[in-house]
Motif scaffolding. Structure first.
Motif, PDB file in Angstrom:
ATOM      1  N   ALA A 182       3.093  -6.611   1.169  1.00 59.09           N
ATOM      2  CA  ALA A 182       2.562  -6.364  -0.137  1.00 59.09           C
ATOM      3  C   ALA A 182       2.588  -7.404  -0.992  1.00 59.09           C
ATOM      4  CB  ALA A 182       3.730  -5.095  -0.611  1.00 59.09           C
ATOM      5  N   ILE A 183       3.974  -8.361  -1.014  1.00 56.34           N
ATOM      6  CA  ILE A 183       4.092  -9.439  -1.954  1.00 56.34           C
ATOM      7  C   ILE A 183       3.088 -10.426  -1.346  1.00 56.34           C
ATOM      8  CG2 ILE A 183       5.778 -11.397  -2.272  1.00 56.34           C
ATOM      9  CD1 ILE A 183       7.978  -9.344  -1.973  1.00 56.34           C
ATOM     10  N   ILE A 184       2.773 -10.840  -0.181  1.00 53.13           N
ATOM     11  CA  ILE A 184       1.814 -11.811   0.323  1.00 53.13           C
ATOM     12  C   ILE A 184       0.621 -11.510  -0.186  1.00 53.13           C
ATOM     13  CG2 ILE A 184       0.856 -12.848   2.221  1.00 53.13           C
ATOM     14  CD1 ILE A 184       3.799 -12.630   3.460  1.00 53.13           C
ATOM     15  N   GLY A 185       0.075 -10.215   0.037  1.00 53.42           N
ATOM     16  CA  GLY A 185      -1.009  -9.676  -0.343  1.00 53.42           C
ATOM     17  C   GLY A 185      -1.403  -9.729  -1.846  1.00 53.42           C
ATOM     18  N   TRP A 186      -0.362  -9.281  -2.560  1.00 51.14           N
ATOM     19  CA  TRP A 186      -0.605  -9.608  -4.142  1.00 51.14           C
ATOM     20  C   TRP A 186      -0.795 -11.067  -4.630  1.00 51.14           C
ATOM     21  CZ3 TRP A 186      -0.275  -6.813  -8.577  1.00 51.14           C
ATOM     22  CH2 TRP A 186       0.257  -7.401  -9.871  1.00 51.14           C
ATOM     23  N   CYS A 187      -0.095 -11.984  -3.975  1.00 48.60           N
ATOM     24  CA  CYS A 187      -0.317 -13.420  -4.128  1.00 48.60           C
ATOM     25  C   CYS A 187      -1.537 -14.025  -3.671  1.00 48.60           C
ATOM     26  CB  CYS A 187       1.131 -14.197  -3.857  1.00 48.60           C
ATOM     27  SG  CYS A 187       2.231 -13.705  -5.031  1.00 48.60           S
ATOM     28  N   ALA A 188      -2.019 -13.384  -2.548  1.00 52.74           N
ATOM     29  CA  ALA A 188      -3.056 -14.173  -1.907  1.00 52.74           C
ATOM     30  C   ALA A 188      -4.372 -14.315  -2.610  1.00 52.74           C
ATOM     31  CB  ALA A 188      -3.216 -13.369  -0.423  1.00 52.74           C
ATOM     32  N   VAL A 189      -4.815 -13.125  -3.429  1.00 47.15           N
ATOM     33  CA  VAL A 189      -6.183 -13.216  -3.846  1.00 47.15           C
ATOM     34  C   VAL A 189      -5.852 -13.520  -5.332  1.00 47.15           C
ATOM     35  CG1 VAL A 189      -8.196 -11.810  -4.679  1.00 47.15           C
ATOM     36  CG2 VAL A 189      -6.861 -11.503  -2.408  1.00 47.15           C
TER      37      VAL A 189
ATOM     38  N   GLU B 179      -9.013 -13.361 -11.312  1.00 45.43           N
ATOM     39  CA  GLU B 179     -10.140 -14.111 -12.105  1.00 45.43           C
ATOM     40  C   GLU B 179      -9.861 -13.713 -13.448  1.00 45.43           C
ATOM     41  OE1 GLU B 179     -11.935 -16.547 -11.092  1.00 45.43           O
ATOM     42  OE2 GLU B 179     -11.380 -16.138  -8.917  1.00 45.43           O
ATOM     43  N   GLY B 180      -9.633 -14.828 -14.255  1.00 46.72           N
ATOM     44  CA  GLY B 180      -9.439 -14.523 -15.728  1.00 46.72           C
ATOM     45  C   GLY B 180      -8.288 -13.922 -16.026  1.00 46.72           C
ATOM     46  N   ASN B 181      -7.338 -13.880 -15.116  1.00 44.12           N
ATOM     47  CA  ASN B 181      -5.831 -13.066 -15.196  1.00 44.12           C
ATOM     48  C   ASN B 181      -6.022 -11.777 -16.082  1.00 44.12           C
ATOM     49  OD1 ASN B 181      -4.064 -15.320 -14.562  1.00 44.12           O
ATOM     50  ND2 ASN B 181      -5.045 -16.639 -16.516  1.00 44.12           N
ATOM     51  N   LYS B 182      -6.921 -11.130 -15.324  1.00 41.04           N
ATOM     52  CA  LYS B 182      -7.335  -9.654 -15.811  1.00 41.04           C
ATOM     53  C   LYS B 182      -6.033  -8.850 -15.949  1.00 41.04           C
ATOM     54  CE  LYS B 182     -10.399  -5.662 -14.921  1.00 41.04           C
ATOM     55  NZ  LYS B 182     -11.452  -5.218 -13.822  1.00 41.04           N
ATOM     56  N   THR B 183      -5.203  -8.849 -15.093  1.00 43.35           N
ATOM     57  CA  THR B 183      -4.118  -8.063 -14.961  1.00 43.35           C
ATOM     58  C   THR B 183      -2.950  -8.428 -16.178  1.00 43.35           C
ATOM     59  OG1 THR B 183      -3.975  -7.675 -12.427  1.00 43.35           O
ATOM     60  CG2 THR B 183      -1.917  -7.426 -13.882  1.00 43.35           C
TER      61      THR B 183
ATOM     62  N   ILE C 126      10.402  -8.890 -17.090  1.00 41.29           N
ATOM     63  CA  ILE C 126       9.932  -9.360 -15.650  1.00 41.29           C
ATOM     64  C   ILE C 126      10.983 -10.592 -15.535  1.00 41.29           C
ATOM     65  CG2 ILE C 126       7.999 -10.370 -14.386  1.00 41.29           C
ATOM     66  CD1 ILE C 126       6.246  -9.044 -16.142  1.00 41.29           C
ATOM     67  N   ALA C 127      11.716 -10.557 -14.275  1.00 45.98           N
ATOM     68  CA  ALA C 127      12.628 -11.418 -14.013  1.00 45.98           C
ATOM     69  C   ALA C 127      12.305 -11.975 -12.658  1.00 45.98           C
ATOM     70  CB  ALA C 127      14.133 -11.064 -13.929  1.00 45.98           C
ATOM     71  N   GLY C 128      12.066 -13.212 -12.485  1.00 49.45           N
ATOM     72  CA  GLY C 128      11.855 -13.909 -11.112  1.00 49.45           C
ATOM     73  C   GLY C 128      10.596 -13.402 -10.154  1.00 49.45           C
ATOM     74  N   ALA C 129       9.535 -13.064 -11.026  1.00 50.46           N
ATOM     75  CA  ALA C 129       8.449 -12.447 -10.376  1.00 50.46           C
ATOM     76  C   ALA C 129       7.103 -13.606 -10.196  1.00 50.46           C
ATOM     77  CB  ALA C 129       7.928 -11.101 -10.979  1.00 50.46           C
ATOM     78  N   ALA C 130       6.045 -13.323  -9.561  1.00 43.19           N
ATOM     79  CA  ALA C 130       5.048 -13.836  -9.874  1.00 43.19           C
ATOM     80  C   ALA C 130       3.749 -12.888 -10.108  1.00 43.19           C
ATOM     81  CB  ALA C 130       4.513 -14.437  -8.353  1.00 43.19           C
ATOM     82  N   PRO C 131       2.694 -13.323 -11.098  1.00 46.56           N
ATOM     83  CA  PRO C 131       1.651 -12.585 -11.357  1.00 46.56           C
ATOM     84  C   PRO C 131       0.650 -12.542 -10.151  1.00 46.56           C
ATOM     85  CG  PRO C 131       1.128 -14.942 -11.763  1.00 46.56           C
ATOM     86  CD  PRO C 131       2.653 -14.937 -11.254  1.00 46.56           C
ATOM     87  N   ARG C 132      -0.120 -11.636 -10.119  1.00 48.19           N
ATOM     88  CA  ARG C 132      -1.204 -11.434  -9.292  1.00 48.19           C
ATOM     89  C   ARG C 132      -1.919 -12.790  -8.977  1.00 48.19           C
ATOM     90  NH1 ARG C 132      -3.585  -6.466  -7.750  1.00 48.19           N
ATOM     91  NH2 ARG C 132      -2.745  -5.677  -9.833  1.00 48.19           N
ATOM     92  N   GLY C 133      -1.910 -13.318  -7.585  1.00 49.03           N
ATOM     93  CA  GLY C 133      -2.421 -14.531  -7.297  1.00 49.03           C
ATOM     94  C   GLY C 133      -1.771 -15.843  -7.498  1.00 49.03           C
TER      95      GLY C 133
END
Length: 274
Positions: free
Chosen positions: A196-203, A206-210, A124-131
């Motif tokens: 898609a990107i904004i939605g991925w990061c917006a929520v 909880e608990g870093n489930k992904t 994973i390069a230059g990415a963000a997790p969910r939220g």
């Protein structure tokens, strides 16, 4: 064959015609590359792709609605990941490694969780997790406002002389393919991908489930001064995941893997071969 010269192939599956290019040996676990926001196959750095393909099969492709692939670009990371899975399985591949850059790194997270038997290892390069933290639109608008010779210079690299020099070298490599180039992406790609990107990061997740659901060995690579997805994202992913390694490259922005192509490839090889 190199990324600059290899022929484009096509795969028709589930009503979509995917454009892709395959390099490297015919044996070994294929490394599938998942591209960044608005990027096509021709936005990859040949210095990275060609070097990786010296020791393993490498596949670059345009996901649904991108470049010369047919269909409409989805507006969620989850659907983009589902399309990528359709493409991978359509090639008849039983197991692959993933290299996801930026938006592609988000797809890689979803694929790793949903398909643990299909995905062996993840980069994973230059990415963000969910939220996670993102500044996509602000950074993109600022980059275009600078009126640079190529928008990727302020978008992917820092303002230092060394980083900008590396950026110009990257742009020269990435524009070297003379024939059968993908068309640049327009609003029909950028708008749903931004959503898609904004939605991925917006929520918040909880608990870093992904992240906690990713059981595969994972290499996280990030630029020290990435303004689009700040480096805290990489650290948070590393802390939350069960089997992750983290590398931060100095004086580098969003395109750190293109600023240090030889170093990045060396790190990838060590990780994938371990």
């Amino acid at each position: 064959m190199s990324l600059e010269t290899v022929n484009t192939e096509h795969l028709d599956v589930a009503g979509v015609r995917y454009a892709y290019r395959r390099l490297g040996p015919s044996t070994g676990t294929p490394l599938v590359l998942l591209q960044h926001f608005t990027g096509t196959m021709d936005a990859w750095d040949p210095a990275v792709v060609n070097a990786l393909a010296e020791t393993r099969p490498v596949i670059v492709f345009n996901n649904r609605g991108i470049g010369t692939s047919s269909g409409q670009t989805p507006d969620t990371v989850e659907q983009m990941a589902a399309d990528a899975e359709t493409f991978i399985r359509g090639l008849g591949l039983a197991q692959v490694d993933l290299l996801g850059f930026s938006l592609g790194g988000m797809l890689a997270q979803v694929l790793a969780v949903r398909h643990p038997a299909l995905i062996r290892k993840v980069i994973i390069a230059g990415a963000a997790p969910r939220g996670g933290e993102e500044h996509l639109l602000v950074v993109v608008e600022d980059a275009f406002a600078k009126a640079a010779p190529d928008v990727r210079l302020p978008l992917f690299f820092t303002s230092s002389d060394e980083s900008q020099r590396a950026g110009r070298a990257f742009v020269a490599r990435a524009t070297a393919r003379a024939q059968d180039r993908d068309p640049d992406s327009g609003d029909d790609v950028s708008e749903p991908q931004a959503k898609a990107i904004i939605g991925w990061c917006a929520v918040k997740d909880e608990g870093n489930k992904t992240l906690r659901g990713i059981v595969q060995p994972t290499l996280i690579v990030h630029g020290s001064d990435d303004t689009m997805f700040p480096s805290i994202n990489a650290y948070n992913m590393f802390k939350a995941m069960k089997n992750a390694q983290l590398i931060l490259y100095p004086d580098s922005g969003h395109g750190a893997l293109f600023q240090y192509p030889e170093t990045f490839v060396a790190h990838c090889r060590i990780f994938l071969d371990a």
